[in-house]
Design an enzyme around this catalytic site. Structure first.
Site, PDB file in Angstrom:
ATOM      1  N   LYS A   1      19.522  69.676  89.836  1.00  0.00           N
ATOM      2  CA  LYS A   1      18.071  69.470  89.819  1.00  0.00           C
ATOM      3  C   LYS A   1      17.383  70.706  89.241  1.00  0.00           C
ATOM      4  O   LYS A   1      17.711  71.838  89.601  1.00  0.00           O
ATOM      5  CB  LYS A   1      17.610  69.211  91.255  1.00  0.00           C
ATOM      6  CG  LYS A   1      16.198  68.710  91.434  1.00  0.00           C
ATOM      7  CD  LYS A   1      15.994  68.325  92.898  1.00  0.00           C
ATOM      8  CE  LYS A   1      14.629  67.726  93.162  1.00  0.00           C
ATOM      9  NZ  LYS A   1      14.493  67.270  94.580  1.00  0.00           N
TER      10      LYS A   1
ATOM     11  N   CYS B   1      14.489  63.258  91.294  1.00  0.00           N
ATOM     12  CA  CYS B   1      13.291  63.245  92.148  1.00  0.00           C
ATOM     13  C   CYS B   1      12.160  64.115  91.601  1.00  0.00           C
ATOM     14  O   CYS B   1      11.471  63.720  90.675  1.00  0.00           O
ATOM     15  CB  CYS B   1      13.680  63.651  93.568  1.00  0.00           C
ATOM     16  SG  CYS B   1      12.451  63.153  94.821  1.00  0.00           S
TER      17      CYS B   1
ATOM     18  N   GLU C   1      19.339  60.508  95.725  1.00  0.00           N
ATOM     19  CA  GLU C   1      19.540  61.954  95.809  1.00  0.00           C
ATOM     20  C   GLU C   1      20.213  62.335  97.134  1.00  0.00           C
ATOM     21  O   GLU C   1      19.861  61.836  98.203  1.00  0.00           O
ATOM     22  CB  GLU C   1      18.164  62.616  95.716  1.00  0.00           C
ATOM     23  CG  GLU C   1      18.130  64.111  95.859  1.00  0.00           C
ATOM     24  CD  GLU C   1      16.707  64.664  95.799  1.00  0.00           C
ATOM     25  OE1 GLU C   1      16.559  65.872  95.605  1.00  0.00           O
ATOM     26  OE2 GLU C   1      15.738  63.867  95.957  1.00  0.00           O
TER      27      GLU C   1
END
Length: 643
Positions: free
Chosen positions: A111, A163, A44
């Site tokens: 995200k 994540c 990331e």
């Protein structure tokens, strides 16, 4: 079923290091291509670095990241690569995974869930992307799809969760992607180290593969990226619930690549959320080595192993990324400074074991004297400087302890006395106020002047050596302010500020008796392990002991955790204390301990605000810059405890 080589790449990046970050990414892509990988997942925000803080809010950061992306694009022939960067879209900033395949930018997938607890402040910079939202963004490459897409390449469907997305239980994207036919799920991650946290990441990777009944590729950042947080560098490739490859954590290399050849379900249908990438998977004609966890991962004392390896790597990265020439430590012979000295030594030993002398020279090529050294022993002596600064209140035992450890390690060690400085300052003040200072009236004053006068000399050594001065306070001391500002708190970084005193003492005994992986032991710690913790700032006849000044450290640590991790009131902390320690102490004693803790906590927030940055290693910390904010002025929580 297509057979494809999946790869996860671990990277040790630096925030805003455009040239270096780009070079490390390209190098890892090229290695993956050479090993016939079809899909490569990178961490990331690896283009910018995860720890850019408020620089994310600058348009310049996103612009530079985009420039790097364009320069990386030509290196993606015959491979599909996921890498992370920040992207502004419709006036909002998003944390995005870019899909690059065969020299084309296929999509930008943002995200959906942002980390906003503990050391994370992602909502300060980024916006969450709504599930199922899909659009296009105008770029120098034309209109690029941005949103909740899947990628179809070489007959398989590929999805992404970034994540925190994977930590959302039933809301994690994997569930929706499974229903949409994904058979490979990639997870670019920047998940910081904390004790035992890697087991959770491993479990989430396994669960992700089970959800989609396919392959899951997880890739994390590595090392001390931006100062406070350390990344494990763990990576996993999982197929239908079974780990088929994993990295070795806390590597001292710039990058690490793991690969596995897997059979995955094919898909040829079309849908509005499915984007096509023109890439054919390489025909595999090689057998990949077994990528397995290191043997120490299964050790009984895994917490001690993790602490040693994480902080050692953190110190190593901090010194090289700050272009410093080593470390300086005021080695008192006590537990804290001995632990830090040992950790610096371990940093060198672990780096030497993995990189070799040539590799160390390459890493440290900015140091003018590095190529003039002929051995690891000489390197330790140049990199690590310690000093014992005694007074009339220092004992022979602590002097011997400092000397034994310095000789065991091979530091450049000094031993001097600062009584002349103490008496000079004492004389100045006594003349100014017209009276003699005494231990009866001026106890704190006379203690603090000794601690503070140890600071200038070691700062001089640090300046002379172009080295980092390391502060020696631990978390237990920070919670109650049992440290002298501009004394033992002096330093560029405080390596053990995130861990309690009880664990430090336990770890030192383990390092002496067992050591890393059962082999790297430190016999020079035998002296410090025989001593009871003492500041040695009062006359020796007073027999000063830390726990008598404060309270037993296990009690201090228990109150601290209940109050600031479990967020219990002072009254509930006292109730827990009575239940747990009532058979060993009277209720009056325990009430006194609890009241003292909260009184000292509240009055010493200003000290915690001034502490040097410390490493985050536990599941909580007291660092007001990254974990726990508390008012500098408050009414004093001990008043909430009713006697």
């Amino acid at each position: 079923m297509p057979k494809i080589a999946l790869a996860a790449g671990v990277l040790n990046q630096i925030p805003l290091d455009w040239k270096g970050n780009q070079a490390r990414i390209i190098s890892l892509i090229q290695e993956a291509q050479q090993k016939q990988a079809g899909i490569l997942c990178l961490p990331e925000l690896c283009l910018t670095g995860y720890g850019c803080e408020d620089q994310f809010l600058s348009a310049y950061t996103s612009e530079k990241a985009w420039e790097s992306l364009l320069q990386i694009l030509p290196h993606t022939q015959h491979i599909l690569v996921w890498l992370g960067l920040p992207v502004f879209f419709e006036g909002k900033l998003y944390n995005v995974a870019a899909c690059l395949a065969n020299r084309k930018l296929i999509a930008l997938i943002p995200k959906q869930h942002l980390a906003n607890d503990g050391v994370h402040y992602e909502t300060r910079w980024f916006n969450p992307w709504p599930a199922q939202k899909r659009s296009f963004i105008s770029t120098s490459l034309g209109d690029i799809p941005i949103g909740d897409y899947r990628i179809q390449a070489g007959g398989i469907s590929i999805g992404i969760e970034i994540c925190q997305d994977a930590w959302e239980g039933e809301n994690r994207p994997a569930h929706a992607l499974a229903k949409r036919g994904v058979s490979v799920l990639c997870s670019p991650t920047a998940s910081h180290f904390a004790f035992a946290k890697s087991k959770t990441r491993q479990r989430l990777s396994i669960e992700g593969s089970e959800i989609i009944q396919g392959a899951y590729v997880f890739a994390n950042l590595l090392g001390n990226e931006s100062g406070r947080t350390i990344f494990d560098g763990d990576a996993y490739i999982v197929q239908e619930g079974q780990i088929v490859a994993e990295s070795q954590r806390f590597s001292f290399k710039d990058s690490q690549l793991i690969l596995a050849a897997v059979d995955v379900k094919g898909e040829t249908n079309t849908a509005e959320d499915l984007l096509s990438a023109d890439v054919e998977w390489p025909v595999l004609n090689q057998i990949y080595p077994s990528f397995e966890a290191a043997s120490w991962e299964y050790a009984e004392n895994i917490k001690e192993e993790e602490f040693a390896r994480a902080v050692s790597l953190g110190l190593w990265d901090y010194v090289r990324k700050s272009h410093s020439f080593g470390w300086v430590i005021s080695l008192s012979g006590g537990a804290d400074s001995s632990a830090i000295t040992t950790l610096c030594y371990l940093a060198i030993q672990l780096a030497y074991k993995e990189l070799g002398w040539k590799g160390i020279q390459e890493k440290m090529n900015y140091i003018p004297w590095i190529n003039g050294l002929s051995s690891e022993k000489d390197f330790i002596a140049r990199m690590l400087t310690t000093a014992y600064q005694g007074t009339e209140n220092s004992s022979d035992q602590t002097r011997a302890s400092a000397k034994a450890l310095a000789e065991c390690i091979g530091t450049t060690h000094y031993d001097w006395n600062i009584d002349v400085l103490v008496q000079e300052y004492r004389g100045i003040i006594e003349h100014a106020i017209g009276r003699t200072l005494s231990w009866e009236k001026d106890d704190i004053t006379l203690q603090n002047v000794q601690a503070r006068l140890r600071s200038p000399s070691v700062w001089m050594l640090a300046n002379i050596n172009n080295a980092l001065l390391l502060a020696t306070s631990n978390r237990s001391e920070a919670s109650v302010g049992y440290a002298t500002m501009d004394g033992d708190t002096s330093g560029s970084i405080s390596p053990i500020a995130g861990i309690d005193k009880t664990f430090i003492r336990q770890w030192l005994i383990w390092m002496e008796k067992s050591g890393l992986d059962g082999t790297l032991r430190m016999s020079g710690l035998s002296h410090v392990n025989s001593l009871e913790p003492s500041a040695e700032l009062r006359p020796l006849t007073s027999k000063q002991v830390d726990e008598e000044d404060l309270m037993p450290y296990p009690i201090l640590n228990a109150i601290e955790r209940w109050a600031f991790y479990d967020k219990l009131s002072p009254a509930l902390c006292l109730q827990n204390l009575i239940q747990e320690y009532g058979s060993h102490f009277t209720e009056e004693q325990l009430t006194g301990f609890c009241s003292r803790f909260f009184r000292l906590w509240a009055r010493n927030q200003w000290k915690r605000e001034r502490y040097a940055p410390g490493f985050h290693v536990d599941d909580y910390s007291l660092d007001p810059k990254s974990w726990l904010r508390f008012p500098i002025l408050s009414a004093g929580l001990e008043k909430d405890i009713k006697p």
